[in-house]
Design an enzyme around this catalytic site. Sequence first.
Site, PDB file in Angstrom:
ATOM      1  N   GLY A   1      -9.473   7.823 -11.265  1.00  0.00           N
ATOM      2  CA  GLY A   1      -8.365   8.523 -10.274  1.00  0.00           C
ATOM      3  C   GLY A   1      -7.668   9.984 -11.158  1.00  0.00           C
ATOM      4  O   GLY A   1      -7.599  11.000 -10.357  1.00  0.00           O
ATOM      5  N   CYS A   2      -7.368   9.729 -12.218  1.00  0.00           N
ATOM      6  CA  CYS A   2      -6.698  10.763 -13.138  1.00  0.00           C
ATOM      7  C   CYS A   2      -7.924  12.113 -13.122  1.00  0.00           C
ATOM      8  O   CYS A   2      -7.310  12.946 -13.111  1.00  0.00           O
ATOM      9  CB  CYS A   2      -6.440  10.389 -14.488  1.00  0.00           C
ATOM     10  SG  CYS A   2      -5.278   9.103 -14.196  1.00  0.00           S
ATOM     11  N   THR A   3      -8.982  11.734 -13.313  1.00  0.00           N
ATOM     12  CA  THR A   3      -9.964  12.872 -13.285  1.00  0.00           C
ATOM     13  C   THR A   3      -9.867  13.594 -11.982  1.00  0.00           C
ATOM     14  O   THR A   3      -9.868  14.836 -11.854  1.00  0.00           O
ATOM     15  CB  THR A   3     -11.306  12.209 -13.752  1.00  0.00           C
ATOM     16  OG1 THR A   3     -11.315  11.763 -14.921  1.00  0.00           O
ATOM     17  CG2 THR A   3     -12.278  13.192 -13.794  1.00  0.00           C
TER      18      THR A   3
END
Length: 169
Positions: A67-69
């Site tokens: 998700g952060c990517t």
Amino acid sequence: MKSITQIFSAVTATILTGGAHAEPLAVGASLPVVEQKNQDDQLVKLAEAGAKGYTLVYFYPKADTPGCTKQACSLRDSYTALTEKGVKIYGVSTDKVEAQKAFKEKYKLPFDLLADSDSKVVDAFGVPKNMGFSKRQAFLFKDGKLVWADQNASTEKQAEDVLKFLAGS
């Protein structure tokens, strides 16, 4: 007298958040006077960096996770559109400098990532934490004043949400 369920809930919440629960910044608030090292181990003073123009400070739980990517790559892929509108971008997580550097290099992120391992920035912005990881949130400032906040920031549509706000302002 409190029920055992209420006590258990309060204790669990305190453990999961590390005991910290600051109020989130409200629209109109000043960019917090806080500093932290970026991926290159250089000190970034956010209030100074964001004194003029637009500054987006976005928070993510952990570098190089799915998700952060997606969130970071959304901003990377719209970087030209955002910078044409004068937006400077800073990503913040509780990762260490080395993890931020590797994340930035792996995905060719064109903006600074702050290594907030002591949660100074997270706490200054009132971003909730869960087991030491910051919640995904985003804050857009104009000339040092908060003009837009996303308390439930998107992963794939982070840039789209910021651009949508800018188009309407």
